[in-house]
Design a protein around this motif. Structure first.
Motif, PDB file in Angstrom:
ATOM      1  N   UNK A 534      27.999   0.802  27.922  1.00  0.00           N
ATOM      2  CA  UNK A 534      27.432   2.162  28.412  1.00  0.00           C
ATOM      3  C   UNK A 534      27.678   2.460  29.828  1.00  0.00           C
ATOM      4  N   UNK A 535      28.033   3.706  30.137  1.00  0.00           N
ATOM      5  CA  UNK A 535      28.365   3.990  31.657  1.00  0.00           C
ATOM      6  C   UNK A 535      27.474   5.229  32.042  1.00  0.00           C
ATOM      7  N   UNK A 536      27.028   5.364  33.239  1.00  0.00           N
ATOM      8  CA  UNK A 536      26.114   6.439  33.885  1.00  0.00           C
ATOM      9  C   UNK A 536      27.088   6.511  35.065  1.00  0.00           C
ATOM     10  N   UNK A 537      27.475   8.133  35.459  1.00  0.00           N
ATOM     11  CA  UNK A 537      28.213   8.429  36.585  1.00  0.00           C
ATOM     12  C   UNK A 537      27.138   8.430  37.829  1.00  0.00           C
ATOM     13  N   UNK A 538      27.374   8.191  38.853  1.00  0.00           N
ATOM     14  CA  UNK A 538      26.400   8.285  39.941  1.00  0.00           C
ATOM     15  C   UNK A 538      26.690   9.502  40.864  1.00  0.00           C
ATOM     16  N   UNK A 539      25.766  10.483  40.899  1.00  0.00           N
ATOM     17  CA  UNK A 539      25.947  11.777  41.563  1.00  0.00           C
ATOM     18  C   UNK A 539      26.066  11.493  43.037  1.00  0.00           C
ATOM     19  N   UNK A 540      26.588  12.169  43.701  1.00  0.00           N
ATOM     20  CA  UNK A 540      26.897  12.203  45.188  1.00  0.00           C
ATOM     21  C   UNK A 540      26.814  13.535  45.835  1.00  0.00           C
ATOM     22  N   UNK A 541      26.460  13.570  47.064  1.00  0.00           N
ATOM     23  CA  UNK A 541      26.516  14.731  47.807  1.00  0.00           C
ATOM     24  C   UNK A 541      27.045  14.530  49.423  1.00  0.00           C
ATOM     25  N   UNK A 542      27.301  15.302  50.183  1.00  0.00           N
ATOM     26  CA  UNK A 542      27.835  14.940  51.590  1.00  0.00           C
ATOM     27  C   UNK A 542      26.813  15.885  52.439  1.00  0.00           C
ATOM     28  N   UNK A 543      26.052  15.079  53.238  1.00  0.00           N
ATOM     29  CA  UNK A 543      25.271  15.345  54.373  1.00  0.00           C
ATOM     30  C   UNK A 543      25.694  14.983  55.790  1.00  0.00           C
ATOM     31  N   UNK A 544      25.738  15.963  56.456  1.00  0.00           N
ATOM     32  CA  UNK A 544      26.207  15.776  58.107  1.00  0.00           C
ATOM     33  C   UNK A 544      27.721  15.023  58.031  1.00  0.00           C
ATOM     34  N   UNK A 545      28.475  15.126  56.948  1.00  0.00           N
ATOM     35  CA  UNK A 545      29.944  14.623  56.760  1.00  0.00           C
ATOM     36  C   UNK A 545      29.862  13.331  56.453  1.00  0.00           C
ATOM     37  N   UNK A 546      28.681  12.690  55.815  1.00  0.00           N
ATOM     38  CA  UNK A 546      28.684  11.345  55.167  1.00  0.00           C
ATOM     39  C   UNK A 546      28.174  11.556  53.966  1.00  0.00           C
ATOM     40  N   UNK A 547      29.046  10.949  52.858  1.00  0.00           N
ATOM     41  CA  UNK A 547      28.988  10.846  51.436  1.00  0.00           C
ATOM     42  C   UNK A 547      27.593   9.961  51.118  1.00  0.00           C
ATOM     43  N   UNK A 548      26.589  10.518  50.558  1.00  0.00           N
ATOM     44  CA  UNK A 548      25.529   9.979  49.826  1.00  0.00           C
ATOM     45  C   UNK A 548      25.673   9.774  48.501  1.00  0.00           C
ATOM     46  N   UNK A 549      24.983   8.897  47.810  1.00  0.00           N
ATOM     47  CA  UNK A 549      24.893   8.725  46.494  1.00  0.00           C
ATOM     48  C   UNK A 549      23.294   8.418  45.886  1.00  0.00           C
ATOM     49  N   UNK A 550      23.145   8.943  44.949  1.00  0.00           N
ATOM     50  CA  UNK A 550      21.869   9.024  44.244  1.00  0.00           C
ATOM     51  C   UNK A 550      21.849   8.322  42.815  1.00  0.00           C
ATOM     52  N   UNK A 551      22.043   6.910  42.996  1.00  0.00           N
ATOM     53  CA  UNK A 551      22.215   6.061  41.896  1.00  0.00           C
ATOM     54  C   UNK A 551      21.218   6.138  40.820  1.00  0.00           C
ATOM     55  N   UNK A 552      19.863   6.599  41.325  1.00  0.00           N
ATOM     56  CA  UNK A 552      18.726   6.466  40.151  1.00  0.00           C
ATOM     57  C   UNK A 552      18.828   7.912  39.586  1.00  0.00           C
ATOM     58  N   UNK A 553      19.752   8.578  39.740  1.00  0.00           N
ATOM     59  CA  UNK A 553      19.896   9.999  38.912  1.00  0.00           C
ATOM     60  C   UNK A 553      21.202   9.797  37.982  1.00  0.00           C
ATOM     61  N   UNK A 554      21.492   8.869  37.529  1.00  0.00           N
ATOM     62  CA  UNK A 554      22.811   9.067  36.652  1.00  0.00           C
ATOM     63  C   UNK A 554      22.815  10.037  35.948  1.00  0.00           C
ATOM     64  N   UNK A 555      24.107  10.359  35.719  1.00  0.00           N
ATOM     65  CA  UNK A 555      24.428  11.692  35.037  1.00  0.00           C
ATOM     66  C   UNK A 555      25.680  11.307  33.983  1.00  0.00           C
ATOM     67  N   UNK A 556      25.900  12.188  33.038  1.00  0.00           N
ATOM     68  CA  UNK A 556      27.257  11.972  32.157  1.00  0.00           C
ATOM     69  C   UNK A 556      27.014  10.712  31.309  1.00  0.00           C
ATOM     70  N   UNK A 557      25.715  10.294  31.014  1.00  0.00           N
ATOM     71  CA  UNK A 557      25.713   9.081  30.141  1.00  0.00           C
ATOM     72  C   UNK A 557      26.674   8.951  29.247  1.00  0.00           C
ATOM     73  N   UNK A 558      27.105   7.805  28.581  1.00  0.00           N
ATOM     74  CA  UNK A 558      28.247   7.627  27.493  1.00  0.00           C
ATOM     75  C   UNK A 558      28.660   6.409  27.323  1.00  0.00           C
ATOM     76  N   UNK A 559      29.358   6.308  25.799  1.00  0.00           N
ATOM     77  CA  UNK A 559      29.815   4.954  25.726  1.00  0.00           C
ATOM     78  C   UNK A 559      31.325   4.893  25.893  1.00  0.00           C
ATOM     79  N   UNK A 560      31.643   3.783  26.542  1.00  0.00           N
ATOM     80  CA  UNK A 560      33.118   3.669  26.805  1.00  0.00           C
ATOM     81  C   UNK A 560      33.922   2.466  25.825  1.00  0.00           C
ATOM     82  N   UNK A 561      35.038   2.631  25.559  1.00  0.00           N
ATOM     83  CA  UNK A 561      35.708   1.400  24.928  1.00  0.00           C
ATOM     84  C   UNK A 561      36.734   1.013  25.647  1.00  0.00           C
ATOM     85  N   UNK A 562      36.999  -0.188  26.159  1.00  0.00           N
ATOM     86  CA  UNK A 562      37.857  -0.764  27.037  1.00  0.00           C
ATOM     87  C   UNK A 562      38.686  -1.797  26.139  1.00  0.00           C
TER      88      UNK A 562
END
Length: 627
Positions: A534-562
């Motif tokens: 299972x995979x969760x994407x990590x949402x991110x946003x840019x503040x003052x030119x710096x990319x910040x991530x919010x890993x506790x708010x994973x989105x687009x949860x899905x199953x992947x097959x590799x």
């Protein structure tokens, strides 16, 4: 480690006017609009707005004590404080030096008082001291409570308002328990010392021509009323409450509007933590096994509907102090029927700190009832079965919990000696003892070259593949995202010093998350081995030119097959994603299992996720191509 990368409700006249409306308080008559045809009230939509209002009330910006007066304080806040809220005053903690390593750790703030914000005085806020455990001084920190409990009283509904009280209670309990608060307080559970709690009294009443949904918020610590909120009930014509809920669920789970990729879907009210697939009753048909906080449910898929066929009530200890983390299945005792292995953690409060211990159990279905083969096992449990070799038997792996770490000691293979499960003297796969932690790993012949490879998810949530000697073969270019929906608390090592003995356990306990499940399968139609997770994407946003991530708010949860697709340039192998389930922004992936749940001869993936939008657990079943 080569693989380690009184109770009396007092309601003011103002609050009564706020919730009930002037016509009710002054004794006036209330008349409802007469509408043609059936109509109902959308309690869920109104309760969601009410929950958001509650969340806003508990948002507190950085604050500190500006002045101390007798029985009250003045608080300076950067962004404002909601009036009526109770806050905690903390004495700044001193830095802690670990003598063994020489490292310095930040001190833990000590709670000294509980205060309630009464009014605003210029740029400051006047707060009355409700309870004090120590002296308050200027400059002390003022924060919102970090450990919050909520108790929901039975809802009160006016007789002339057509609202189902049971539905109202369910909505309140689930919404608040999942979104706003740390956890619900059990009905028989007492409130721990120096923690904060609220009691909600849901009320549906008529404040005019349209019913109003509201709640009184009281403190479980000080037994005083804090504030009240209300939200008008939305009136829906020509639809029953059941129809409204069904339509909303279909829209939010992606099945509305013609989406039919999932073979079957179901939303569960109970919070499920893990899923497995096995033929537990020996009838030749595989069932879906769902592990919840209080029950183990066995469901059968029949005409795309989930039918509950067996259920086992799980033992509890101290209300919610026992956490059920993961379920695995496999015929380890060799009697032709798979056992159900349940990993369970019990959180104990010892010397003011949380000292968890493992109390796992094993069940087997005998007739229509479950027999407990073993209980209170001091191990994490996991079943692994390499799929490339169809003759291979499943093996049971186990690992112990450390006093200060979630995993400690080697991973061992467990065998059945006729009475109980014991560590094997010679494991089938000798390299398993080199694993740094259980879970988040699997091994199989992924390249189909007659050699085993080991797939591991590291601490940064990257997927890596090694040979059995620990040489890296491949690493995923991107993180798989976090899986942090379920956890247990454990106090870390350094607070053992005497200076820490009076700390609130909630302030020093760390949340320990179990790594995600990896599953392998041989895809006959493709002639290759596949790896599922299972995979969760990590949402991110840019503040003052710096990319910040919010890993506790994973989105687009899905199953992947590799699967292995060829030789890589940097490593000795290259894996790529060949399939993934549809992405939905509000889904947070938790667990998965493989099996033929609809008995059509095609392997299916059972995907367990949490839908934050509707606040419930969801199970989707997708048939897998390539078989």
């Amino acid at each position: 480690m080569i693989y380690q990368k009184g109770r009396n409700l007092t309601v003011s006249i103002v609050m009564l006017l706020f919730l009930l409306g002037p016509s009710r308080v002054l004794g006036g008559t209330i008349s409802h609009k007469k509408l043609k045809g059936p109509y109902s009230f959308d309690i869920k939509a109104s309760s969601e707005k009410l929950v958001k209002s509650l969340e806003a009330r508990f948002q507190v910006s950085p604050s500190k004590v500006a002045l101390v007066r007798k029985g009250e304080i003045l608080v300076e806040s950067l962004g404002g404080i909601p009036l009526g809220l109770e806050l905690v005053v903390y004495k700044p903690g001193r830095s802690i030096v670990d003598k063994s390593s020489g490292k310095t750790f930040p001190g833990f703030d000590i709670p000294v008082a509980l205060v309630q914000v009464k009014r605003r005085e210029g740029k400051l806020y006047l707060a009355q001291v409700s309870k004090a455990w120590g002296q308050i001084k200027k400059g002390y920190k003022v924060k919102g409570p970090e450990m919050v409990y909520v108790k929901v009283a039975p809802p009160k509904v006016e007789g002339n308002v057509p609202v189902d009280a049971k539905e109202l209670e369910t909505v309140f309990k689930f919404s608040l328990g999942e979104f706003l608060f740390f956890r619900l307080l059990g009905s028989q559970e007492t409130l721990p010392g120096q923690t904060y709690g609220v009691l909600l009294h849901p009320v549906v009443t008529s404040g005019g021509t349209m019913p109003v949904l509201g709640c009184y918020v009281d403190s479980l610590v000080t037994h005083r009323s804090l504030f009240a909120l209300q939200e008008s009930l939305k009136l829906v014509k020509s639809a029953s409450y059941t129809e409204i809920m069904k339509k909303r669920t279909l829209m939010e789970t992606g099945e509305w509007g013609g989406y039919q990729m999932a073979m079957a879907s179901r939303v569960f009210k109970e919070k499920m933590t893990s899923v497995a697939v096995a033929d537990v009753d020996g009838d030749g048909k595989e069932e879906i096994i769902l592990l919840g906080p209080q029950t183990l449910q066995v469901c059968r898929l029949k005409k795309k509907e989930f039918q509950k066929v067996y259920q086992y009530k799980l033992p509890t200890r101290g209300g919610y102090a026992r956490r059920y983390m993961r379920v695995d299945v496999g015929d380890i005792n060799g009697n032709g029927r798979p056992e159900i292995f349940i990993t369970s953690v019990v959180e104990d409060l010892m010397s003011g700190f949380i000292r968890p211990h493992l109390a796992s159990m094993v069940l087997e279905l005998r007739g229509k009832k479950f027999k407990v083969l073993e209980k209170n096992m001091p191990y994490y449990l996991m079943v692994v079965q390499p799929r490339a070799d169809k003759k291979s038997r499943p093996i049971l792996l186990a690992q112990k919990m450390g006093e200060y770490q979630p995993f400690e000691g080697p991973v061992v293979q467990m065998i059945w000696n006729g009475k109980k499960y014991i560590p094997a003297k010679k494991p089938v796969y000798p390299f398993i003892s080199k694993f740094g932690h259980l879970y988040g790993l699997i091994w199989d012949d992924f390249k189909l070259d007659g050699k085993l490879e080991v797939a591991v998810v590291d601490n940064d949530n990257y997927l890596s593949v090694y040979d059995t000697k620990g040489h890296p073969l491949w690493e995923s270019p991107e993180s798989l995202g976090v899986v942090r929906y379920d956890y247990f608390n454990q106090t870390p090592r350094f607070p053992r010093f005497p200076a820490m003995k009076d700390f609130n356990p909630g302030d020093v306990a760390l949340k320990r998350y179990l790594p995600r499940r990896l599953v392998s399968a041989f895809m006959e139609g493709e002639g290759r081995m596949a790896l599922f997770t299972v995979v969760n994407d990590v949402p991110s946003f840019v503040a003052a030119g710096v990319k910040l991530e919010t890993p506790w708010q994973g989105v687009n949860g899905r199953v992947v097959k590799l699967a292995f697709v060829g030789s890589g340039k940097a490593y000795g192998a290259y894996f790529d994603i060949l399939w993934e389930s549809p992405k939905f922004k509000d889904l947070y992936a938790q667990d998965l299992a493989l099996g033929d749940v609809d008995q059509d001869g095609v392997l299916d993936v059972v995907f367990l996720s949490y839908n934050r939008k509707i606040g419930k657990v969801r199970v989707d079943i997708y048939p897998l191509s390539g078989l």
